[in-house]
Scaffold this active site. Sequence first.
Site, PDB file in Angstrom:
ATOM      1  CE1 TYR A  44      24.327  74.427  42.510  1.00 30.16           C
ATOM      2  CE2 TYR A  44      24.985  76.645  41.905  1.00 30.16           C
ATOM      3  CZ  TYR A  44      24.748  75.331  41.558  1.00 30.16           C
ATOM      4  OH  TYR A  44      24.930  74.927  40.263  1.00 30.16           O
ATOM      5  CG  HIS A  88      31.080  85.772  38.905  1.00 27.59           C
ATOM      6  ND1 HIS A  88      31.607  85.423  40.127  1.00 27.59           N
ATOM      7  CD2 HIS A  88      30.450  84.658  38.448  1.00 27.59           C
ATOM      8  CE1 HIS A  88      31.315  84.167  40.395  1.00 27.59           C
ATOM      9  NE2 HIS A  88      30.618  83.680  39.400  1.00 27.59           N
ATOM     10  NE  ARG A  99      34.620  78.360  30.380  1.00 24.85           N
ATOM     11  CZ  ARG A  99      35.842  78.455  30.900  1.00 24.85           C
ATOM     12  NH1 ARG A  99      36.209  77.669  31.876  1.00 24.85           N
ATOM     13  NH2 ARG A  99      36.669  79.382  30.469  1.00 24.85           N
ATOM     14  CG  ASN A 114      32.006  67.950  37.846  1.00 23.32           C
ATOM     15  OD1 ASN A 114      31.134  68.772  37.575  1.00 23.32           O
ATOM     16  ND2 ASN A 114      32.229  67.538  39.072  1.00 23.32           N
TER      17      ASN A 114
END
Length: 723
Positions: A469, A435, A405, A71
């Site tokens: 997720y 997206h 990204r 991160n």
Amino acid sequence: MAVSKQTVPTKLPSRTAPRRSSKPPSTPQGGRLIDRDESWLQFNCRVLEEANDASNPLLERVKFLAITASNLDEFVEIRVAGVLQRLEEGLRLPHHLDAGGLTQHERMQRLRDRLHQFNNDQASCWNDRLVPELKSAGISLLSWKQLRKADREFAVKFFQEQVDPLLTPVTLDPSHPFPRVLNKALCLALLLRHKRKLKSGTSPKILGVITIPRSLPSLIALPDHKGQRNFLLLEELIEAHIDSMFRGYSILNHTAFRVTRNSNLYMQEEEARSLLETVAEELHNRRKGDAVRMEIDAFASEEIAERLRINFELEPWQVFRTAAPVNLSRLMNLYSAAKLPALKFTEFHGRRLHLDQSTKPPTNVFAALRKEDILLHHPFDSYSTVEDFIAQTKDVTVVVELMARFDESSNIRWARELEDAGVQVFYGIFGFKTHCKLALIVRRDSDGIVRSYAHLGTGNYNPVTSRFYTDISLLTARPELTEAVLRVFRYLTADWAAGPNAYRPLLVAPVTLAADMLALIARETQHAKAGHPAHIIAKMNGLLDVPTIDALYAASQAGVEIDLIVRGMCALRPSIPGLSDHIRVRSIIGRFLEHSRIFFFANGGPDDGPQSEVFCGSADWMTRNLYERCEVVFPVVDPALKRRLREEILDAYLHDNLKARLMNPDGSYERAPQSIPALGAQQYLMELSRSPEKRLTRDKSPAVESTPAEEAESVLSKEQSGL
């Protein structure tokens, strides 16, 4: 592992007539908004807390530490690089204050101090907590001097056969300029002096550099010895052999280092031959961006550090010395290499969708959808249903998000492979990242009728990440939804200008989504002013959009009860007297990456009333999602599915007191008050997937056994940081 009982600690407060704030809005210290970079750093601190949390399995804690490092890499190469670039470009401009009342220089000062503190906190987590506990568990990262004879023989053979042929040692002199160090590549720097003596005396000191190829394993597993699992860092192995690579030189000092570069992509539409070619070219340029940060071993000589700093044109503060291994994200390999299930979360598989097989012919997913919608909550519900749904297609058109990204390279590869397989591939509308998560199947059913079926989701079409997720999938055959999905695809493939109402009932960015969300918040505000129940619950990854925040402030002042579940960055300040009295913000960091976006509006009645509305989708309440991307938020209208979203899923997150952190007005976070019995939302939802009868309700608090820690292969992704 001990098995404890957990129940829902309380039922939700009554949502009757709201009460307006009796205090005039106050201006909080630091302004109405929290700086996004400060908020992001708070988020990564919450991830680091999981690495320090002894209640997590040990190797999972190693994984959390590796995630904080990954991160931080992205934060430095995007956010810090952006601030530095703005400072460079604005040197001749008057210093203006940001929303927090600071100039860019002052903001950068605070940011760099926080970055160095976080760097030290990571090293402390590794050295003071994880290393001793790993050693107690029989796992050690050894230095070369600690190796037994048998280990050294094994390591030397490995070096000779697999490492040495790939290394290119370089000495730096007028005929050998400094090699181009790639972004985030681990390197060794050496301070050298030639052994031959010059007439003028000793030869000058020079630098040597070895770039460690990324194709090599960063950790070398040594042969097990008496149940001990030992590993050697690759740079330790190379350092043990550097004498043979710099013959004729005396090695005065050496150290590992790593440079992080500016990784923003810059594209000009008028110069683009095609989006695919442009993104591919910019990926090549990304590897050569300006240096932003240098990580170096804490014990490196000052002379080596200074020579490297000058070469990379860095300010002193951009040099980060670390007492931990340089590039902690490599510790993810330790998580994978240590085959010790007892030190990981135990394996979990979501429940599969079971269809009625007693009919003739047996019911398939399309027959089921003709009767009712299907809602899946991943990973608690298996993603196999979505895979099976997509597998039914034959002639395929795909819209690929190229400007994702740090996923650009893999998406380019997928786009080319799809084209080679005969799939029509489009890249959406130039200037807007695609997206949204949509799939549309048009098929001739067994009765001869052509029907459309759609999948609308909050997450990527990725069966691997679907295991880690949390996301929502809606499968439907409702004509109003499938027709709207078709129009969205035409918008993406042909820039189809059909007007803002063409995509109803979907909320589509950049066309209507921002205005639609503001209208829904304003409607709730009007209900509160009229004395009707008013409640907003929004679960998302980030909340930064200023108009949306201002609308929530206004709603709170009118008496709307607002519960926000925001995983990452949040610029809104909760619980400010007169401004945000009725707003509560919580963040949940746990085993699974919280990725689903769910938006609930009571719409003037009780939460479980038929008038309430629930939406899910791909968009956060961030400027980029609302105005700069192609996003879709969809309504869930089936009463049973609405209840599941509100009473099963959202309630679980709102009652979490194990993994939830509550946001304070100053932007800091603290753990939710611990109570007995305790509830962890993800843990509860895993148990519920096995035992649906243990469903959480707002009127009853059933006991639920906590599940053992669960095993999960780790997936590092840009989604983790939420930048």
